[in-house]
Design a protein around this motif. Structure first.
Motif, mmCIF file in Angstrom:
data_model
loop_
_atom_site.group_PDB
_atom_site.id
_atom_site.type_symbol
_atom_site.label_atom_id
_atom_site.label_comp_id
_atom_site.label_asym_id
_atom_site.label_seq_id
_atom_site.Cartn_x
_atom_site.Cartn_y
_atom_site.Cartn_z
ATOM 1 N N VAL A 95 24.938 -4.660 16.853
ATOM 2 C CA VAL A 95 23.668 -4.943 17.523
ATOM 3 C C VAL A 95 22.899 -3.652 17.708
ATOM 4 N N ASP A 96 21.697 -3.657 17.234
ATOM 5 C CA ASP A 96 20.795 -2.539 17.485
ATOM 6 C C ASP A 96 20.482 -2.523 18.989
ATOM 7 N N PRO A 97 20.757 -1.406 19.676
ATOM 8 C CA PRO A 97 20.504 -1.404 21.125
ATOM 9 C C PRO A 97 19.042 -1.716 21.461
ATOM 10 N N ARG A 98 18.149 -1.387 20.578
ATOM 11 C CA ARG A 98 16.744 -1.718 20.812
ATOM 12 C C ARG A 98 16.544 -3.241 20.843
ATOM 13 N N GLU A 99 17.246 -3.934 19.972
ATOM 14 C CA GLU A 99 17.124 -5.401 19.964
ATOM 15 C C GLU A 99 17.664 -5.986 21.269
ATOM 16 N N ALA A 100 18.792 -5.451 21.730
ATOM 17 C CA ALA A 100 19.347 -5.922 23.002
ATOM 18 C C ALA A 100 18.349 -5.664 24.131
ATOM 19 N N TRP A 101 17.732 -4.503 24.096
ATOM 20 C CA TRP A 101 16.740 -4.174 25.124
ATOM 21 C C TRP A 101 15.567 -5.151 25.087
ATOM 22 N N ARG A 102 15.161 -5.520 23.880
ATOM 23 C CA ARG A 102 14.047 -6.471 23.763
ATOM 24 C C ARG A 102 14.402 -7.819 24.389
ATOM 25 N N ILE A 103 15.665 -8.205 24.279
ATOM 26 C CA ILE A 103 16.075 -9.473 24.922
ATOM 27 C C ILE A 103 15.924 -9.364 26.433
ATOM 28 N N LEU A 104 16.420 -8.267 26.981
ATOM 29 C CA LEU A 104 16.247 -8.068 28.426
ATOM 30 C C LEU A 104 14.764 -8.111 28.790
ATOM 31 N N ALA A 105 13.967 -7.398 28.035
ATOM 32 C CA ALA A 105 12.538 -7.308 28.357
ATOM 33 C C ALA A 105 11.879 -8.686 28.324
ATOM 34 N N ALA A 106 12.231 -9.466 27.311
ATOM 35 C CA ALA A 106 11.594 -10.779 27.162
ATOM 36 C C ALA A 106 12.029 -11.750 28.260
ATOM 37 N N HIS A 107 13.140 -11.459 28.909
ATOM 38 C CA HIS A 107 13.659 -12.357 29.954
ATOM 39 C C HIS A 107 13.581 -11.728 31.335
ATOM 40 N N TYR A 108 12.746 -10.725 31.476
ATOM 41 C CA TYR A 108 12.744 -10.006 32.751
ATOM 42 C C TYR A 108 12.299 -10.902 33.916
ATOM 43 N N HIS A 109 11.554 -11.954 33.621
ATOM 44 C CA HIS A 109 11.138 -12.873 34.688
ATOM 45 C C HIS A 109 12.328 -13.556 35.356
ATOM 46 N N LEU A 110 13.462 -13.638 34.661
ATOM 47 C CA LEU A 110 14.631 -14.279 35.271
ATOM 48 C C LEU A 110 15.086 -13.558 36.534
ATOM 49 N N PHE A 111 14.745 -12.283 36.632
ATOM 50 C CA PHE A 111 15.246 -11.476 37.749
ATOM 51 C C PHE A 111 14.327 -11.491 38.966
ATOM 52 N N ARG A 112 13.220 -12.210 38.876
ATOM 53 C CA ARG A 112 12.325 -12.298 40.039
ATOM 54 C C ARG A 112 13.096 -12.752 41.280
ATOM 55 N N GLY A 113 12.935 -12.012 42.340
ATOM 56 C CA GLY A 113 13.602 -12.381 43.581
ATOM 57 C C GLY A 113 15.044 -11.915 43.672
ATOM 58 N N THR A 114 15.522 -11.165 42.680
ATOM 59 C CA THR A 114 16.905 -10.667 42.732
ATOM 60 C C THR A 114 16.912 -9.163 43.003
ATOM 61 N N TYR A 143 11.916 1.335 25.847
ATOM 62 C CA TYR A 143 13.118 1.810 25.169
ATOM 63 C C TYR A 143 12.955 3.248 24.695
ATOM 64 N N ASP A 144 11.808 3.512 24.103
ATOM 65 C CA ASP A 144 11.573 4.856 23.577
ATOM 66 C C ASP A 144 11.461 5.872 24.704
ATOM 67 N N HIS A 145 10.714 5.509 25.726
ATOM 68 C CA HIS A 145 10.486 6.442 26.829
ATOM 69 C C HIS A 145 11.801 6.812 27.523
ATOM 70 N N ILE A 146 12.595 5.794 27.841
ATOM 71 C CA ILE A 146 13.841 6.050 28.570
ATOM 72 C C ILE A 146 14.825 6.802 27.684
ATOM 73 N N THR A 147 14.927 6.379 26.436
ATOM 74 C CA THR A 147 15.903 7.000 25.550
ATOM 75 C C THR A 147 15.580 8.473 25.312
ATOM 76 N N SER A 148 14.301 8.779 25.189
ATOM 77 C CA SER A 148 13.979 10.208 25.017
ATOM 78 C C SER A 148 14.234 10.985 26.295
ATOM 79 N N ALA A 149 13.876 10.411 27.415
ATOM 80 C CA ALA A 149 14.115 11.134 28.668
ATOM 81 C C ALA A 149 15.597 11.467 28.813
ATOM 82 N N LEU A 150 16.449 10.546 28.423
ATOM 83 C CA LEU A 150 17.884 10.760 28.609
ATOM 84 C C LEU A 150 18.402 11.948 27.800
ATOM 85 N N ALA A 151 17.670 12.323 26.796
ATOM 86 C CA ALA A 151 18.095 13.462 25.980
ATOM 87 C C ALA A 151 17.725 14.804 26.610
ATOM 88 N N THR A 152 16.957 14.762 27.694
ATOM 89 C CA THR A 152 16.503 16.020 28.305
ATOM 90 C C THR A 152 17.480 16.456 29.404
#
Lengths: 473, 473, 473
Positions: A95-114, A143-152
């Motif tokens: 699994v491309d980690p970017r693809e996994a991230w996209r799944i989270l992003a597309a379902h972020y509404h599930l976390f409302r109120g949590t 994904y890009d922003h966080i992943t690059s920051a982590l390299a610093t």
């Protein structure tokens, strides 16, 4: 798809009544910058020993966080699609980690109120400076922003430890752990305080995977004959001393129930002989765990390690997930838990010892006001751990304070535990706890139950002093 | 150390929302001065019979109040240091009451957020006119001021009874009590109404200390052969009549569980024969207590005494404290309690009798909405006692109203019980209850669930009428 | 006696804080006019098949509503006086419905603070246009007004169905029902959508009255040998298909507990052989019900019917009432209910199936945060039914949202069920649910946990989308 702004409101989680909110703001202001004391959790000491950079956004924020992937799983998304690695010998999903991230992003509404939503938003905005909400439209940007920051360098573990003002953090290790990472940290010259805690479940629970071979390793590490009752106890004493020498101030015990026992010595010895055999009955296993809590309390009375009891989780409820992905995959479910009868043997033996500290947690909130607050409001040795696991959330923390305070008081509690494996959620979680406590205290002030100067003292105690004192940090 | 002012805020415990608070204020104003009806409690009738002055501050406010000393004990202060008298034959501690008071004063912060703090502050400010907060710095000032006041006529029991507008108070006596104090009060010409209640636990519970010798005394008092089933029941009937003749309108039953039974007559007789023997099994003891609740309900149906059931306390949880100091030392812990199955035998027999009143209490709040409200919202004989013991606090009372009202309604409840041994806490506790009820009613008005004129009727009912009616006072 | 005005306040049940209320108002405005989706309830399909007028006020609003007459009964009013018909062969009471109505009117204060009061007031004001409160003084005015209105075409069942914007309603029928009314509705050309649901308790529960003769009828209807295990299962499959052909999208299971089982096929067959015999043990009966939940889940996985489980009611707790008046007379009492252990066999078998939907309800609120939210936040097949029965009230719904949301999220819930036999309470109940949900969402917005646009999406999901999706409507 329009982008939605992401902004942490300064009044988030504070009471909505304007007068109460203004009291809460003042209280929060007074403790907002106190250092973080994190006396119980599950971060990986290797992070601080090696100071290696974290990987990508998915590896940091999605794959290790069972709060997050369990919600996605509950809505029909497979763990394979998220790149969770199986343990059953089947090949790891490609699994491309970017693809996994996209799944989270597309379902972020599930976390409302949590709470996951709040913790993640805090991490996005505060740690990474993102200013639009996570969604399908912003998945790649995130994904890009966080992943690059982590390299610093600023996002290396030690830098984050310092940036968030962590005064001390405790990890949890089993008795068979070499504590090499803790030794490496100590020898590195870095000033960060990273302690261990003694969690002996693998050699205490006869139903733990590999119990007998664990005992064999226990023997090798200690030079004791751990297949005799006396040698087994001596091994614990030695290993506890070894942990204490590496900074441990506490032990931790994760049992299915809160049952304790206080057997006569020959009964305990006979029981031990049975549980090291094959074909251990579940009754004997439960009784042995029960007896060992009392033994551990006795050792704590001797060596001064603070004892923590975390009972009541039905581990690995989903057999298919356990077989394929192993432990800690979001399938642990709380159960109804008795404390009044269960703790009595141990409390009868050790509960009146004012120099001993036993901190009890619960996943069963129905015992807050009925059992735990009355017990902690009486026994000198007993203290109440904070709202735990599914309840370490705004509502959960509020219920804890509302139910516990009147009978146990504030001073039989021990401050906040973040109890997390997700490093960046530590400051996010402490932020939530501080806000909820200040809101609760502000309500007491607004109802004229206490004065504001008392609330300010309490805010500092709940945020900082009680954890330091209770855990002897 | 600066002194902090002590002032009871007129809006204390009222809702913080300004509009709701203003409704609550109006409701409170309308019932604030109603007399106190105290239908259940544990004050000492000797106080009113002899009208002797109370002793010093410590003897009045600390040593008899297990709410207070249990909290100090939980923080490592020994009961000996507080001057609590042992019952194990060891010499009474030689403690200067002023020193004990100083300990309380120095630890007064432990009570922040607890009802004890509110009750004590009420007593300090309202009864004694103190205007600085209790602390180490004010300990002696408090001790001297209170102790001198107690020596004055205004602080004699009867004067306080009148000062606080107590219309009627009920004490609790065992069946072996001579009721001499109640007789003395009646014969004294004083107009204060002090009733007794029939609490037969010592002759009903086979596990009560001295059960068999209690039965022997029971026989002497009644002239019945209390070691036969028929004679035993007849003795109860006679003794109930004796209590009623001394003003009792109620009975009270403090059982470990709510279990009831409805045995055939010959089974009950055989059971009785077993429990008066030696070596009573715990199963038989439980079954006998269960059967006796149904017998007592039957007698109440005959003689009109209101029946109270107080189940679910694990008494004397701490064996060391029990051995040294005896009962009622803060070591009674609530337990999970079933009502649905437990009460059914009794309710099947007597629950449909609309002239009978059975008032049930609980220490297990999880049954409020699940069990007790549905039962009381159906059975004509069943009424709900108020929030009890650890729950007779602002949060506890709120939870009671929130959980009970929708299913049971207000009119299946019975007003407030102060249930206290601490005389001066009586007006303090009624003050809290009135404020919480008015706040709850104001919220219903502000949410437009009821009209304000209805809330005003309800405020009067909850404060005064329901207790008078339910207890037939 | 002055008449009190009756007016439904536009802000009723909304939060009292002005800022939160204004958010809640906007949310409510946005969903107020959405159609009613009623996926679970107990209305009589004959109403819509025949469209016959309802009778008088008492027959419509008092006699069928056990919420109402149980409260009157609890205060000493006999069911006979209310004209409730006995089932024990004794003659029906000769009660003038107007007299029964007068009793309700004179005791209307008993309902203060209960949901019945709110639902009835909604019906009085909104459906019948009454503008004074019900009381002894207005009893006749009410009776006459309502009774005459019911004789008009506007108050026929189909007209009311349309007036209140019911998009779809589901009734509940046993497997032996012919579904003639549903067929009549379909054939009538009327466009109202009235579906059935498959509730097999009479042929699943060995302790159901007439179980064996039910099985015989089951055989006649299906042509299967329902006294063999294979034939019995085949009969269920056929009957489920028959229900589905009449529009059913769901099944419903009302069991005493949530116990499930997953026996080997030969064990299940042997168990079936035992439970169709005489003298079925209660253990076997419980095990058979448990096994059948797993069987039914398996059939749902095949045929796509959504499965509902409604456990935890102790039915017919009052034997005298049951003997005289039969079922559903207000004497069903919730019990403590385990889900973690009970559901595990079924979830281990079917819980990971993302195309299956199992909706679980509870009467035991202590499991909300402890058991059900964690289970639904993990298993793809599991969804949470709304606050049920005694808890489908403002407080009950609030507790549900507060306890469930953080761990399960909103999207593992299924919207609102009115679950009623009282037709006119349907819009009243949906009105309450919408207000409570909007208030809860507004609170999240005011605490800055979610944005207002997210709350608006959620309001629409909770009101409309989730019920449609979960029930496949």
């Amino acid at each position: 798809m329009t982008l939605q702004p992401l902004k942490l409101h300064p009044d988030r989680l504070l009471p909505t009544d304007p007068e109460v909110r203004s009291i809460a703001r003042r209280l929060l202001e007074s403790i907002r910058d106190l250092p973080i004391v994190s006396p119980h959790g599950h971060t990986d000491p290797a992070w601080f020993a090696t100071d290696a950079p974290f990987g990508n956004a998915t590896a940091l924020l999605l794959q290790p966080d069972h709060y997050v992937f369990r919600m996605l799983y509950s809505q029909g998304i497979s763990l394979e699609a998220l790149g969770i690695a199986p343990v059953d010998g089947s090949p790891a999903p490609d699994v491309d980690p970017r693809e996994a991230w996209r799944i989270l992003a597309a379902h972020y509404h599930l976390f409302r109120g949590t709470p996951s939503r709040m913790w993640l938003d805090w991490v996005f905005a505060e740690a990474f400076g993102l200013d639009v909400q996570l969604s399908a439209a912003t998945a790649d940007r995130y994904y890009d922003h966080i992943t690059s920051a982590l390299a610093t360098p600023a996002f290396r573990p030690r830098a984050l430890f310092e940036r968030y003002g962590i005064e001390v953090i405790t990890t949890t290790e089993g008795p068979l752990d070499s504590l090499a990472h803790h030794r490496a940290i100590a020898e590195s010259g870095w000033q960060g305080r990273v302690l261990t805690a003694y969690r002996p479940d693998p050699v205490v629970d006869p139903e733990f995977e590999g119990f007998r071979s664990n005992l064999a390793t226990f023997a090798e590490l200690t030079g004791e004959d751990t297949f005799t009752w006396a040698g087994y106890l001596a091994a614990h004493r030695k290993r506890r001393a070894f942990f204490a020498a590496h900074g441990a101030t506490s032990t931790d015990h994760g049992h299915p129930t809160a049952q304790t026992a206080d057997l006569a010595s020959h009964e305990a010895e006979a029981l031990f002989a049975r549980v090291i055999g094959t074909d251990v009955s579940s009754t004997d296993a439960e009784l042995f765990r029960a007896q060992m809590l009392t033994e551990m309390a006795g050792m704590s009375a001797e060596d001064g390690l603070v004892m923590q009891i975390h009972p009541g989780s039905f581990r690995n409820h989903n057999p298919a997930i356990f077989a394929r992905f192993g432990r800690d995959k979001g399938a642990d479910i709380p159960t109804r838990t008795d404390y009044v009868h269960a703790l009595r043997p141990m409390l009868a033996r050790h509960g009146n010892n004012p120099t001993l500290t036993i901190i009890v947690f619960t996943l069963d909130e129905s015992v807050y006001a009925r059992e735990l607050a009355p017990l902690a409001g009486h026994y000198p040795a007993l203290k109440l751990g904070p709202a735990w696991w599914f309840h370490d959330s705004p509502e959960g923390m509020r219920r804890f304070r509302h139910a516990m305070t009147e009978t146990a008081g504030f001073y039989n509690t021990v401050g906040f535990n973040d109890d997390t494996r997700a490093f960046l959620s530590i400051p996010a979680r402490h932020d939530v706890a501080r806000r909820i406590d200040c809101g609760f205290l502000a309500q007491l002030v607004a109802e004229h139950q206490i004065e504001e100067w008392e609330a300010a003292e309490l805010a500092r105690d709940l945020t900082y002093n009680l954890a330091k004192q209770a855990y002897r940090l």
